[in-house]
Design an enzyme around this catalytic site. Structure first.
Site, PDB file in Angstrom:
ATOM      1  CG  ASP A   9       6.239  -2.646   9.169  1.00 30.68           C
ATOM      2  OD1 ASP A   9       6.516  -2.039   8.122  1.00 30.68           O
ATOM      3  OD2 ASP A   9       5.306  -2.312   9.918  1.00 30.68           O
ATOM      4  CG  HIS A  29       5.924   1.645  13.181  1.00 32.41           C
ATOM      5  ND1 HIS A  29       5.354   0.616  12.503  1.00 32.41           N
ATOM      6  CD2 HIS A  29       5.786   2.738  12.402  1.00 32.41           C
ATOM      7  CE1 HIS A  29       4.886   1.048  11.353  1.00 32.41           C
ATOM      8  NE2 HIS A  29       5.133   2.345  11.261  1.00 32.41           N
ATOM      9  CE  LYS A  77       2.919   0.434   3.684  1.00 27.78           C
ATOM     10  NZ  LYS A  77       2.496   1.829   3.799  1.00 27.78           N
ATOM     11  CB  SER A  78       2.335  -0.887  10.053  1.00 24.17           C
ATOM     12  OG  SER A  78       3.454  -0.650   9.236  1.00 24.17           O
ATOM     13  N   GLY A 105       0.832  -1.194   0.000  1.00 30.36           N
ATOM     14  CA  GLY A 105       0.000   0.000   0.000  1.00 30.36           C
ATOM     15  C   GLY A 105       0.863   1.238   0.000  1.00 30.36           C
TER      16      GLY A 105
END
Length: 187
Positions: free
Chosen positions: A84, A50, A16-17, A10
């Site tokens: 990732d 993240h 996405k993540s 994406g």
């Protein structure tokens, strides 16, 4: 649950993540593999965000370049690996070498080594990457080389993946699934 390779593609901020993390949460023992490096304050803040979004029960491996070397001794310790992302990994590989042509060859060779490692292990892998083929052509030669190489890497991984999703506005669009009847891939 059988071993699966899932690719989540994406654009920037497409979800996405978050989607990959929801998929990984189904695993019992998860290894989160991060490829980002903090080159500036903004990137450091993104990395921290993240980190905070991950399950505290997951282990984390931070490796910007040598994914195969770092994952090899760990591959049998987890049932799920969340990588990732390929986007930054390819950038890191491209920028570490002064010879762009050697770097291009290295990127494809390392991608094949990564896919071979997946094949020899027992864990399901969820791999996140940016889809750069929908944007404008970069104005610099290095930018064009990068988008070409990431596009090739995405194609290699997608060809081997059991499932491929394209994220748009936080919504997953299934592009490929080995659980549906019939083969939706072109080769």
């Amino acid at each position: 649950m059988s071993k699966r390779l899932t690719l989540v593609l994406g654009g920037v901020r497409a979800g996405k993540s978050a989607y990959a993390q929801r998929l990984a949460a189904k695993g019992e023992s998860v290894l989160f593999v991060a490829t980002a490096e903090a080159g500036d304050a903004d990137m450091q803040a993104r990395i921290e965000a993240h980190r905070e979004s991950r399950s505290p029960h997951w282990d984390t491996l931070e490796e910007p370049v040598d994914l195969v070397g770092a994952l090899t001794p760990l591959q049998h310790h987890y049932d799920t690996v969340l990588l990732d992302c390929l986007t930054l990994w390819v950038s890191n590989l491209l920028l570490r070498d002064q010879d762009v042509e050697l770097a291009r060859q290295d990127i494809l060779a390392e991608t094949q080594r990564l896919l071979d490692l997946y094949r020899t292990g027992n864990a399901s892998w969820i791999v996140v990457s940016n889809e750069v083929g929908l944007g404008v052509v970069p104005p610099t030669e290095l930018g064009r080389i990068y988008t070409d190489e990431l596009g090739r890497v995405n194609q290699l991984v997608a060809a081997k993946a059991d499932d491929v999703y394209l994220m748009a506005a936080g919504l997953p669009l299934e592009l490929k699934s080995s659980t549906r009847s019939g083969d939706t891939s072109l080769g």
